[in-house]
Design an enzyme around this catalytic site. Structure first.
Site, PDB file in Angstrom:
ATOM      1  CB  THR A 278      -0.925   0.201   1.020  1.00  0.00           C
ATOM      2  OG1 THR A 278      -0.181  -0.078   2.524  1.00  0.00           O
ATOM      3  CG2 THR A 278      -1.773  -1.210   1.333  1.00  0.00           C
ATOM      4  CG  ASP A 279      -0.885   4.898  -1.820  1.00  0.00           C
ATOM      5  OD1 ASP A 279      -1.561   4.932  -0.770  1.00  0.00           O
ATOM      6  OD2 ASP A 279      -1.256   5.146  -2.641  1.00  0.00           O
ATOM      7  CB  ALA A 280       1.571   7.872   2.339  1.00  0.00           C
TER       8      ALA A 280
END
Length: 131
Positions: A6-8
């Site tokens: 996942t990203d931020a």
């Protein structure tokens, strides 16, 4: 889907989709009986034919978050005697969440010119059309 993918914002990091596309492609070739070492370069091995990706795309249709189940279906398509593409459909819990595409061009390692696809890849493509 795992946390590290996942990203931020807590959703699927874009590059993961293309990684999964390539992993699904490799797995499909292996399940068909094609050894990775016959198609992908390894240290100390020189292949006569190479299959670089010349185009890729990804479309994100719905967010994916950590813990979401993911299924990938792929559809190879022969473009011409030297090229093919693979379309990928991603779903989670039965709903479409993404799609991807990779286009592959066969070239001769010696001169980098277009070359006919390896026989094993031709058989894989033919079998994919028939199923």
């Amino acid at each position: 889907m795992r946390f590290g993918e996942t990203d931020a914002a807590g959703v699927l990091h874009f590059q993961q989709l293309l990684r999964w596309c390539h992993e699904a492609y490799e797995e499909s070739l292996e399940r068909f009986g094609l050894e990775p070492a016959t198609l992908f370069p390894t240290p100390g091995q020189q292949l006569n034919l190479l299959l670089p990706i010349t185009h890729c795309s990804a479309d994100f249709l719905a967010p994916l978050i950590c813990g979401d189940p993911l299924a990938i279906a792929l559809t190879p398509q022969w473009l011409d005697p030297t090229a093919f593409e693979v379309a990928y459909s991603f779903s989670s819990a039965g709903r479409p969440v993404a799609r991807g595409l990779t286009r592959h061009q066969c070239i001769a390692a010696a001169d980098r010119r277009r070359a006919p696809l390896p026989e094993g890849v031709q058989r894989w493509l033919q079998a994919s059309v028939q199923t």
